[in-house]
Design an enzyme around this catalytic site. Structure first.
Site, PDB file in Angstrom:
ATOM      1  CG  HIS A 168      -4.328   4.253  -0.850  1.00 34.60           C
ATOM      2  ND1 HIS A 168      -3.350   3.288  -0.838  1.00 34.60           N
ATOM      3  CD2 HIS A 168      -4.572   4.515  -2.161  1.00 34.60           C
ATOM      4  CE1 HIS A 168      -3.020   2.985  -2.092  1.00 34.60           C
ATOM      5  NE2 HIS A 168      -3.761   3.701  -2.908  1.00 34.60           N
ATOM      6  CG  ASP A 176      -1.894   1.150   1.185  1.00 37.21           C
ATOM      7  OD1 ASP A 176      -1.492   2.265   0.798  1.00 37.21           O
ATOM      8  OD2 ASP A 176      -3.068   0.934   1.510  1.00 37.21           O
ATOM      9  CG  HIS A 177       1.478   4.187  -3.270  1.00 34.54           C
ATOM     10  ND1 HIS A 177       0.221   3.812  -3.689  1.00 34.54           N
ATOM     11  CD2 HIS A 177       1.549   5.516  -3.483  1.00 34.54           C
ATOM     12  CE1 HIS A 177      -0.416   4.881  -4.132  1.00 34.54           C
ATOM     13  NE2 HIS A 177       0.364   5.926  -4.032  1.00 34.54           N
TER      14      HIS A 177
HETATM   15  C1  BG6 Z   1      -3.443   4.482  -6.517  1.00 30.35           C
HETATM   16  C2  BG6 Z   1      -4.778   4.539  -7.207  1.00 30.35           C
HETATM   17  O1  BG6 Z   1      -3.425   3.448  -5.572  1.00 30.35           O
HETATM   18  O2  BG6 Z   1      -3.210   5.725  -5.857  1.00 30.35           O
HETATM   19  C3  BG6 Z   1      -4.852   5.710  -8.165  1.00 30.35           C
HETATM   20  O3  BG6 Z   1      -4.977   3.333  -7.936  1.00 30.35           O
HETATM   21  C4  BG6 Z   1      -4.497   6.995  -7.475  1.00 30.35           C
HETATM   22  O4  BG6 Z   1      -6.151   5.808  -8.739  1.00 30.35           O
HETATM   23  C5  BG6 Z   1      -3.170   6.842  -6.723  1.00 30.35           C
HETATM   24  O5  BG6 Z   1      -4.376   8.010  -8.460  1.00 30.35           O
HETATM   25  C6  BG6 Z   1      -2.888   8.074  -5.886  1.00 30.35           C
HETATM   26  O6  BG6 Z   1      -1.619   7.955  -5.333  1.00 30.35           O
HETATM   27  P1  BG6 Z   1      -0.763   9.234  -4.986  1.00 30.35           P
HETATM   28  O7  BG6 Z   1       0.476   8.708  -4.349  1.00 30.35           O
HETATM   29  O8  BG6 Z   1      -0.505   9.944  -6.273  1.00 30.35           O
HETATM   30  O9  BG6 Z   1      -1.607  10.072  -4.070  1.00 30.35           O
END
Ligand code: BG6
Ligand code: NDP
Length: 495
Positions: A245, A182-183
């Site tokens: 997230h 989960d980045h």
């Molecule tokens: C991803 C989603 O997990 O997170 C995307 O699949 C989204 O739809 C993205 O745009 C948002 O990540 P960040 O790091 O740009 O806020």
């Protein structure tokens, strides 16, 4: 001095967008910092017919595209550790070729048998790959050697499919060998939630329903669905952002203090928090969650006219909701969440709204003073990282009025530049075997059970879409959701 980590990496989906854009540049950063040095190799696989040279040329481009110099000895040495093997993941017999290559590179680079399998491809293949890795003998079996499986999102599309996937993975890997990405958990300011809470008496002693009125989590995106419609239209904002997230952020905000700062202890507390999250019945799900889909403005097409989106799509591009925890710490203090595409701006923030003082002595007897405002602690996650604390203070004059002032801490530009990207941190954690910043199965399963109930209720009704204007903060229903409770979003357009 950084500790050198040893491993042979096998990237499934090794020619994909994520690998080139995020994963290889992150490995290069780990190499430059000395976390990877001599004892590692990277195998990329996909169905494309490439040889090592072509693959290495693509790695060079990936490093250059992410802003690295690629004419240095350092970059060329790093790239020399990359190998390519074409392979169709559905062809079980072909895993023998990968095994042979892994064994060979393990010996060549003295990686001590450590193996990292990174599944950076469509989720329908995750189960098959995990199974074949085991049955075809790719897992290291040395006493001290590790096998780690890294899984990209999405992890299922509801509880049942996630459980099936997890059962399939569990046949080959133990839970402590599985790293579900989960980045958001790799983001600096999300990790900072634990430091803020458990490193400060001032914060943690007030971190409960006695002092906090409500907590707001906003993940706002300025872009629309872009070129990802085929994935997104089958997912929607609830599955794409809330189940993973947002639920992870909320569990970090809601959990009790872990016994120790270890992955096992932290995960145990997050799971406990998620277990006390109220799973709504039909009526409450319908009242406490709202959805939206963006319409058109000027040259901006509405969602239903984006490339690859069906013209009658009922997929939501916006979600707002109220979450309630039935536990001693949070009972009566709601967590409001919202996320969406094509909103006013791109940012992520958490606003912790404290209760107003019980008595406003400055308002009595005939003071012209404006009422005391609530203290608000804001955690700015992105694009700027920092904290802000809104307090009431005396205005600088001879009378006695109060005004809200802010204590701000913003991470400076140089520090921000030096902050590792989420994927760099997460890959480093995988090398260390630290599961703190990954989603454990119990967390994933409780999050799905909560989200499934909202989905079930929404699937019963045809939504009135589109219902919000691009570059706004979502549909009117998101305002009503919070106003009904006599509250308002801290972040509003133009404040
Ligand atoms: C991803 C989603 O997990 O997170 C995307 O699949 C989204 O739809 C993205 O745009 C948002 O990540 P960040 O790091 O740009 O806020
Ligand atoms: P891509 O479609 O860009 O890449 C898919 C990769 O899988 C390619 O290398 C493709 O190569 C390979 N592949 C497809 N079918 C097979 C097969 N049968 N056998 C072997 N290889 C195959 O996907 P992304 O890189 O965008 O995404 C990968 C994963 O990461 C997904 O789970 C996605 O949800 C997740 N993710 C991606 C993000 C991103 O920004 N891209 C963000 C967050 C998560 P070929 O077709 O040549 O075989």
């Amino acid at each position: 001095m950084p500790t050198e980590r040893k491993a042979v990496f096998l990237f499934f989906g090794g020619t994909g967008d994520l690998a080139y854009r995020k994963l290889y540049p992150s490995l290069f950063n780990l190499y430059r910092k000395g976390n990877l040095r001599s004892h590692f190799a990277v195998i990329g696989t996909s169905r494309a017919k490439l040889d090592d040279d072509k693959f290495r040329a693509a790695i060079k481009k990936s490093l250059a595209d992410s802003g690295n110099r690629t004419d240095s000895k350092e970059a060329n040495d790093f790239i020399s550790h990359f190998y390519y093997q074409d392979h169709d993941v559905t062809d079980t017999a072909h895993y023998a070729v990968l095994k042979e290559l892994m064994d060979k590179l393990d010996k060549k680079y003295k990686a001590e048998g450590h193996r990292i399998f990174y599944l950076s491809m469509a989720p329908q293949f995750f189960g098959t790959i995990a199974q074949d890795l085991k049955t075809q003998g790719l897992l290291a079996d040395g006493k001290d050697a590790f096998n780690r499986l890294v899984i990209e999102k999405p992890f299922g599309r509801d509880y049942d499919s996630a459980k099936l996937l997890n059962d399939a993975l569990s046949k080959s890997f133990d839970e402590n060998q599985i790293f579900r990405i989960d980045h958001y958990l790799g983001k600096e300011m999300i990790q900072n939630i634990e430091a803020l809470r458990f490193g400060n008496t001032l914060v943690e002693s007030l971190w409960n329903n006695r002092y906090i009125d409500n907590i707001q989590v906003t993940l706002s995106e300025k872009l629309g669905v872009e070129e990802r419609a085929s994935y997104y239209d089958n997912s929607g904002a609830l599955r794409d952002m809330v189940q993973n997230h947002i639920m992870q952020i909320v569990s970090l905000l809601a959990m009790e203090q872990p016994v120790a700062f270890t992955d096992t202890d932290i995960r145990a507390e997050k799971v406990k928090a998620l277990r006390s999250l109220r799973v709504y019945n039909v009526a409450d799900a319908a009242t406490n969650f709202v959805r939206g889909q963006y319409g058109s403005i000027n040259d901006q097409a509405d969602y239903r006219h984006e490339d690859n989106v069906p013209h009658d799509s009922t997929t939501e591009t916006f979600v707002a909701g109220k979450l309630l925890f039935d536990n001693y710490r949070w009972s009566g203090t709601p967590f409001y969440i919202r996320t969406g595409k094509m909103l006013a701006d791109k940012f992520t923030r958490v606003d912790v709204v404290f209760k107003r003082p019980l008595v406003d002595i400055f308002a009595f007897p005939q003071s012209q003073n404006t009422p005391l405002t609530a203290n608000v602690l804001t955690i700015f996650v992105e694009p700027h990282a920092g904290f802000s604390l809104q307090l009431n203070a005396k205005t600088n004059d001879t009378g006695f009025s109060t005004e809200p002032i802010k204590l701000d801490y913003l991470v400076d530009a140089q520090k921000s530049k030096d902050t590792p990207e989420p994927y760099e941190r997460l890959l480093h954690d995988v090398l260390k075997g630290d599961g703190t910043n990954f989603s454990s199965w119990p967390e994933v399963s409780y999050a799905w059970k909560f989200v499934d109930q909202i989905r079930r209720v929404w699937d019963l009704q045809e939504p009135q879409f589109p219902n919000y204007t691009p570059h706004s903060m979502g549909p009117a229903a998101a305002e009503e959701l919070i106003q009904r409770d006599h509250r308002e979003w801290v972040y509003r357009l133009n404040n």
